[in-house]
Design an enzyme around this catalytic site. Structure first.
Site, PDB file in Angstrom:
ATOM      1  N   ALA A 153     -26.993  49.808 -15.404  1.00 32.81           N
ATOM      2  CA  ALA A 153     -28.252  50.523 -15.157  1.00 32.81           C
ATOM      3  C   ALA A 153     -29.379  49.499 -15.076  1.00 32.81           C
ATOM      4  CB  ALA A 153     -28.536  51.503 -16.291  1.00 32.81           C
ATOM      5  N   LYS A 154     -30.512  49.931 -14.628  1.00 29.89           N
ATOM      6  CA  LYS A 154     -31.708  49.077 -14.679  1.00 29.89           C
ATOM      7  C   LYS A 154     -32.928  49.971 -14.654  1.00 29.89           C
ATOM      8  CE  LYS A 154     -32.543  44.599 -14.589  1.00 29.89           C
ATOM      9  NZ  LYS A 154     -31.592  43.580 -15.057  1.00 29.89           N
TER      10      LYS A 154
END
Ligand code: GLU
Length: 425
Positions: A114-115
């Site tokens: 994720a980011k």
């Protein structure tokens, strides 16, 4: 022959998402995975965009845009940092989220990718403004974050201080202290020893592993490090400790060169006294920032942002090895030229995975309620980084491809085979 892959369009201004997809497509072709698996791995699981109204110190309310992209949760809860930068946009965050999936898979830790990001300029904001922004973002992401769900961490423009605010805001909302919801925290709040220098440490370990293959003696080798933030400065300092002569460093204030080697500890001390900047550093002469890339050094470490090595400047590179401390510093169009020149690239998803590896150790320590010694953390990090390098190196030989494509092959194979066991709907 697969016909379903539409390569991302190549424009003159390459973007990190296009670069990531080109490498992904190449590795997928070599692995021969099915069309349906291709789409399972390509499409992000969740993309959240939030508007964040924040009261600034002058009383005005400014609304910021924040993102969190969950690319994959196949290997486990998603993991990835939060970036504060004026140029943050959804495409960049999507690329960075996918890179986290491949990064965690390469080093074999049980996380998806994720980011997050907020388009803002933290350098022009007060601590109070940043705190309110971070707390607003956390509240907006209460349903997204969670120690078994999605675990953020620092990235460009954020650090332990921001992670402390995130943990506090999340904990308040849940009515209990939840340390494992975020990593990269200050030590006193359940942070891990070794986390701050972990990414730089991984860069050092993989750089030495690569040098061994190229038969470069670290005590006779030279390096240039672009970016003198958390990753670049620790990488430079640890490489120096292992004998490498660091001839050039740089940050947004400019590039600094000393043929006899820069005293890295002095540069770090200077930066820390000087508002985080190398501006005015006397231990080297100033050169043009672009010149750093064309120096006749053995090792080049880009440790700042995406797309700094492109088809425009790649021809000038003289280094024998590039070790990617940053995420996506080399654009796709530069890859072929680098390979033709015979330069070894230790790719980002391997070289900078030391950070998320120690994040994983931090999360494990939070969950078992125990603190490991620095010695144990460094030993385990070094082993993971070295083993991962060897696995990628062997895969490169097996498929006769550069290390970058080999790293994608290792990662995609791991995620795809895990999906096969878990199944879908
Ligand atoms: N932001 C770092 C990276 O790009 C660390 C992520 C993490 O520790 O979760 O690898």
């Amino acid at each position: 022959m697969m016909t379903y892959i539409e390569p991302a369009p190549i424009t003159d201004k390459e973007n990190p998402l296009a670069s990531m997809m080109q490498r992904f497509d190449k590795a997928v072709q070599l692995l021969g995975i099915s069309e349906e698996m291709y789409h399972i791995l390509k499409v992000p699981r969740k993309q959240v965009i939030v508007g964040l109204p924040v009261t600034m110190d002058n009383g005005e309310i400014r609304t910021f845009e924040g993102y969190r992209v969950i690319h994959s949760t196949i290997l486990g809860p998603s993991k990835g940092g939060i970036r504060f930068d004026p140029a943050v946009n959804l495409d960049e965050v999507r690329a960075l989220a996918a890179w986290m999936t491949w990064k965690c898979a390469v080093v074999d830790i049980p996380y998806g990718g994720a980011k997050g990001g907020i388009a803002c300029n933290p350098r022009q904001m007060s601590a109070g403004e940043i705190e309110r922004l971070m707390r607003a973002y956390t509240t907006a992401m209460l349903d997204v974050f969670g120690p078994d769900q999605d675990i953020p961490a620092p990235d460009m423009g954020t650090g332990p201080r921001e992670m402390a605010w995130l943990m506090d805001e999340y904990s308040k909302a849940k009515g209990m202290t939840v340390q494992a919801v975020v990593t990269g925290k200050p030590l006193v709040l359940g942070g891990s020893l070794g986390r701050t220098e972990a990414t730089g440490r991984g860069v050092m370990v993989t750089a030495l592993a690569g040098m061994e293959k190229l038969r470069l003696n670290p005590y006779k080798a030279t390096a240039a490090v672009q970016g003198f933030g958390n990753v670049g400065s620790h990488a430079a300092s640890l490489l120096r400790e292992r004998g490498v002569c660091i001839q050039a460093i740089s940050d947004i204030s400019g590039a600094y060169y000393n043929q006899g080697g820069i005293d890295i500890e002095a540069a770090i001390a200077y930066r820390d006294r000087n508002n985080g900047m190398l501006e005015g550093f006397q231990g080297a002469e100033m050169i043009a920032p672009e010149e750093l890339f064309s120096l006749p050094v053995d090792v080049l470490v880009p440790a700042a942002k995406e797309d700094v090595i492109t088809h425009h400047n790649v021809a000038n590179i003289q280094a024998k090895m590039i070790v990617e401390g940053a995420n996506g510093p080399t654009s796709f169009r530069a890859d072929d030229i680098i390979n033709e020149k015979g330069i070894m690239v230790v790719p980002d998803i391997l070289a900078n995975a030391g950070g998320v590896t120690v994040s994983y150790f931090e999360w494990v320590q939070n969950r078992i309620g125990y603190k490991w010694t620095l010695e144990r953390i460094n030993r385990r990090t070094d082993r993971i980084m070295k083993d991962s390098f060897n696995k990628v190196y062997q895969t490169a030989q097996q498929y006769q491809v550069p290390l970058r494509i080999a790293a994608y092959i290792v990662a995609i194979d791991k995620v795809a085979s895990t999906y096969k066991y878990r199944g879908g709907y």
